[in-house]
Scaffold this active site. Structure first.
Site, PDB file in Angstrom:
ATOM      1  N   CYS A   1      -4.747   2.196  -3.691  1.00  0.00           N
ATOM      2  CA  CYS A   1      -3.509   2.741  -3.117  1.00  0.00           C
ATOM      3  C   CYS A   1      -2.352   1.771  -3.314  1.00  0.00           C
ATOM      4  O   CYS A   1      -1.503   1.626  -2.439  1.00  0.00           O
ATOM      5  CB  CYS A   1      -3.666   3.054  -1.634  1.00  0.00           C
ATOM      6  SG  CYS A   1      -4.916   4.290  -1.316  1.00  0.00           S
TER       7      CYS A   1
ATOM      8  N   LYS B   1     -10.260  -0.159  10.384  1.00  0.00           N
ATOM      9  CA  LYS B   1     -10.427  -1.393   9.615  1.00  0.00           C
ATOM     10  C   LYS B   1     -10.766  -2.563  10.535  1.00  0.00           C
ATOM     11  O   LYS B   1     -11.147  -3.633  10.063  1.00  0.00           O
ATOM     12  CB  LYS B   1      -9.170  -1.688   8.801  1.00  0.00           C
ATOM     13  CG  LYS B   1      -8.948  -0.606   7.733  1.00  0.00           C
ATOM     14  CD  LYS B   1      -7.912  -0.992   6.701  1.00  0.00           C
ATOM     15  CE  LYS B   1      -7.323   0.218   6.022  1.00  0.00           C
ATOM     16  NZ  LYS B   1      -8.072   0.669   4.857  1.00  0.00           N
TER      17      LYS B   1
ATOM     18  N   HIS C   1       0.869  -1.189   0.000  1.00  0.00           N
ATOM     19  CA  HIS C   1       0.000   0.000   0.000  1.00  0.00           C
ATOM     20  C   HIS C   1       0.901   1.232   0.000  1.00  0.00           C
ATOM     21  O   HIS C   1       2.011   1.199   0.551  1.00  0.00           O
ATOM     22  CB  HIS C   1      -0.848  -0.060   1.279  1.00  0.00           C
ATOM     23  CG  HIS C   1      -1.894   0.983   1.417  1.00  0.00           C
ATOM     24  ND1 HIS C   1      -1.619   2.297   1.690  1.00  0.00           N
ATOM     25  CD2 HIS C   1      -3.242   0.890   1.356  1.00  0.00           C
ATOM     26  CE1 HIS C   1      -2.757   2.975   1.785  1.00  0.00           C
ATOM     27  NE2 HIS C   1      -3.760   2.151   1.591  1.00  0.00           N
TER      28      HIS C   1
END
Lengths: 418, 173
Positions: free
Chosen positions: A376, A238, A135
């Site tokens: 990303c 998350k 990421h």
């Protein structure tokens, strides 16, 4: 199999997913006149009522700044905040709560390591190892610190299936490697990386290891002592917790030698114009007033997860992932992207002749929320030869029926665009 | 000849209801599959590039402007169906028009895709109060219900504005 890569827990329990779903208020709404099917938990997870209640209670009752006051509300807020720190310590399997630093998220956690640990140590020609599937938050901080120090960023390649092989990692390790920064689980592909083995190899070379655990804490139960990583970073939002809160775990002896990355109230011992002294970790790295409600909400999220049963959640997600991959394979023109064995419940795919954003918009009209784009992870997209993918990601509240609706929606996409 | 009349009638009655046919209806899909003018013309004297970071859509637009009229138009476009169809429809709509007409069309198109009523727009020469005068451009009326996709529909028009604002071939994206 990801159970060997830093995972605790034994046995399986059955998850009562319909009961779990009752705990998540955001699930119970319609989008474009259809019941919401939320398949974007890798972007952010929905929050159980217990987390919402904990945040509301912090603002609505125990509303006070922490650590600095002698009055009752401050004491209550401070206790709950520090109890959350201890909660995170136990969740991660860390030796000490002093190894748990609260930050804004995974991105800030990695920046903290890059600035406070890496920057003072990296010399020109030194190497920072990453992988092609990282990421951007586990790439750009290292690019910045390499630019500042003259060190080199070295990417470990992924296979066409989206795997990172230990052999490929070992090949890229050199006498100049100072740091290996690695995802635990790929947010774009669901690949579970062999981090335990990679950490061991890095340690043998004297390199420090930084694990991006944003998806790891969700999909692969973490034991930082078993992994033996030097640093581990994750985000609250998350993990069914609030946004604006995250954790950096770091080994005590490493944190002790690290200068602060931000200065201000809360991290100092004494301040004068002649000089300032700093507190010990973790407070050294918690300048200013943080996201108090967010931290407390994160503690509540971990309570909720462990109350539901980590093993039951894992088993449920594994079964769903297998079902999802099987059903997706039936859709004409659909190709799964990321097919590593033992992967987590993150399902990326492309469809012939349909741009992922068009696909996602059609699904949106069916009430289905997925993500489309580069996630990303632009270097990964380029390596795999795609501009973008569509991504459906699974969480404890998802069901087989929802995957069936996803597949129905994709058949509709195929009709519209073929 | 556009297919738009019956579609415009249905748009008029159902504009408040979001559903798939509103956005990806036949005209738009046809242009996405068979884009018109999808090549860069020789001798272009206005060019611009534009890109939509949300989608990864890209367009390189080239025009020939001769005494205030667009005599040739072409482009290279990649990305989602909405952006590619928009480039195709725009290219047909602006060829042979004066710069003033093109500016008016651009304002009308922006109003259409952002859901502002044409009546609320300032009077400008050639502005279409009547949607049927928009021709195939009216096919993008459904975009207003999907605000996240407006930048896809307007990408080609942004490139057009950039191309017309520059003096010669040196317009950066």
């Amino acid at each position: 199999m990801h159970r060997d890569q830093g995972v605790r827990g034994h046995g399986y329990g059955a998850l009562d997913v319909m009961r779990v779903r009752q705990d998540f208020p955001a699930l119970h709404q319609e989008v474009h006149g259809k019941p919401l099917v939320y398949l974007d938990s890798a972007a952010t997870a929905l929050k159980p009522q217990a987390v919402l209640d904990a945040c509301a209670h912090t603002y609505g009752r125990d509303c006070a700044n922490i650590h600095r006051s002698v009055h009752t509300l401050s004491h209550r807020a401070t206790s709950t905040y520090e109890a959350a720190r201890a909660r995170v310590q136990r969740f991660l399997g860390a030796r000490s709560s002093a190894e748990v630093i609260f930050v804004r998220g995974t991105t800030e956690a990695i920046h903290l390591v890059a600035q406070s640990y890496a920057r003072p140590r990296l010399q020109p020609g030194d190497e920072v190892l990453v992988t092609e599937l990282e990421h951007h938050s586990n790439l750009v901080p290292w690019q910045l610190v390499c630019q500042a120090t003259g060190a080199r960023l070295v990417p470990v390649p992924v296979t066409d299936a989206g795997e990172v092989l230990v052999e490929a990692f070992a090949e890229r390790l050199s006498s100049r490697t100072r740091i290996a920064a690695l995802a635990h689980v790929s947010n774009a592909l669901g690949t579970v990386l062999p981090v335990r083995d990679m950490i061991r190899l890095a340690r043998e070379r004297g390199a420090a290891t930084v694990i991006d655990g944003a998806q790891g804490v969700v999909h692969a139960a973490v034991d930082v002592q078993a992994l033996d990583c030097d640093f581990y970073a994750f985000s609250g939002h998350k993990l069914y917790g609030p946004t604006g809160v995250g954790v950096l775990y770091g080994k005590r002896e490493l944190l002790a030698d690290m200068p602060p990355h931000q200065g201000g109230g809360g991290m100092i011992e004494t301040v004068s114009f002649a000089g300032t002294t700093y507190r010990e970790p973790p407070y050294r790295f918690e300048a200013g007033t943080g996201n108090i409600a967010g931290v407390i909400g994160l503690g509540a999220a971990i309570d909720y997860i462990e109350g539901t049963g980590l093993d039951a959640i894992r088993a449920h997600e594994e079964a769903l992932t297998a079902y999802g991959m099987q059903r997706l394979a039936e859709v004409p023109g659909l190709r799964l992207v990321g097919t590593a064995p033992g992967k987590a419940g993150i399902l990326s795919f492309v469809m012939d002749g349909v741009h992922p954003h068009d696909l996602a918009t059609v699904l949106d009209t069916e009430g289905i929320a997925i993500r489309a784009g580069h996630h990303c992870a632009q270097p990964l997209m380029e390596r795999l030869g795609v501009l973008a993918t569509a991504r459906a990601s699974l969480a404890m509240y998802n069901t087989r029926d929802e995957l069936d609706r996803l597949v129905q929606g994709l058949h509709r996409v195929h009709e519209v665009f073929s | 000849m556009s297919l738009v009349l019956s579609l415009v009638l249905s748009l008029g009655t159902e504009a408040s209801m979001s559903n798939l046919p509103e956005l990806y209806q036949a005209v738009l899909l046809e242009h996405a599959k068979n884009p018109r003018n999808a090549h860069l013309p020789e001798g272009a004297n206005r060019t611009a590039r534009s890109h939509n970071p949300l989608c990864g859509d890209r367009i390189e637009l080239a025009l020939t402007v001769d005494q205030d009229t667009i005599t040739a138009v072409g482009y290279r476009a990649s990305g989602c169906a909405i952006s590619r169809a928009s480039a195709s429809v725009m290219s047909e709509a602006i060829r042979g028009k004066s710069l003033a007409q093109v500016r008016a069309l651009s304002e009308t198109f922006h109003a259409l895709v952002t859901g502002r009523s044409p009546e609320a727009q300032p009077e400008s020469q050639g502005a279409a109060q009547d949607p049927t005068a928009l021709g195939d451009l009216a096919a993008f009326g459904g975009v207003a219900e999907f605000p996240m996709r407006v930048s896809c529909a307007t990408l080609a028009w942004q490139a057009l504005t950039a191309a017309l604002t520059s003096n010669r071939n040196d317009a950066p994206g």
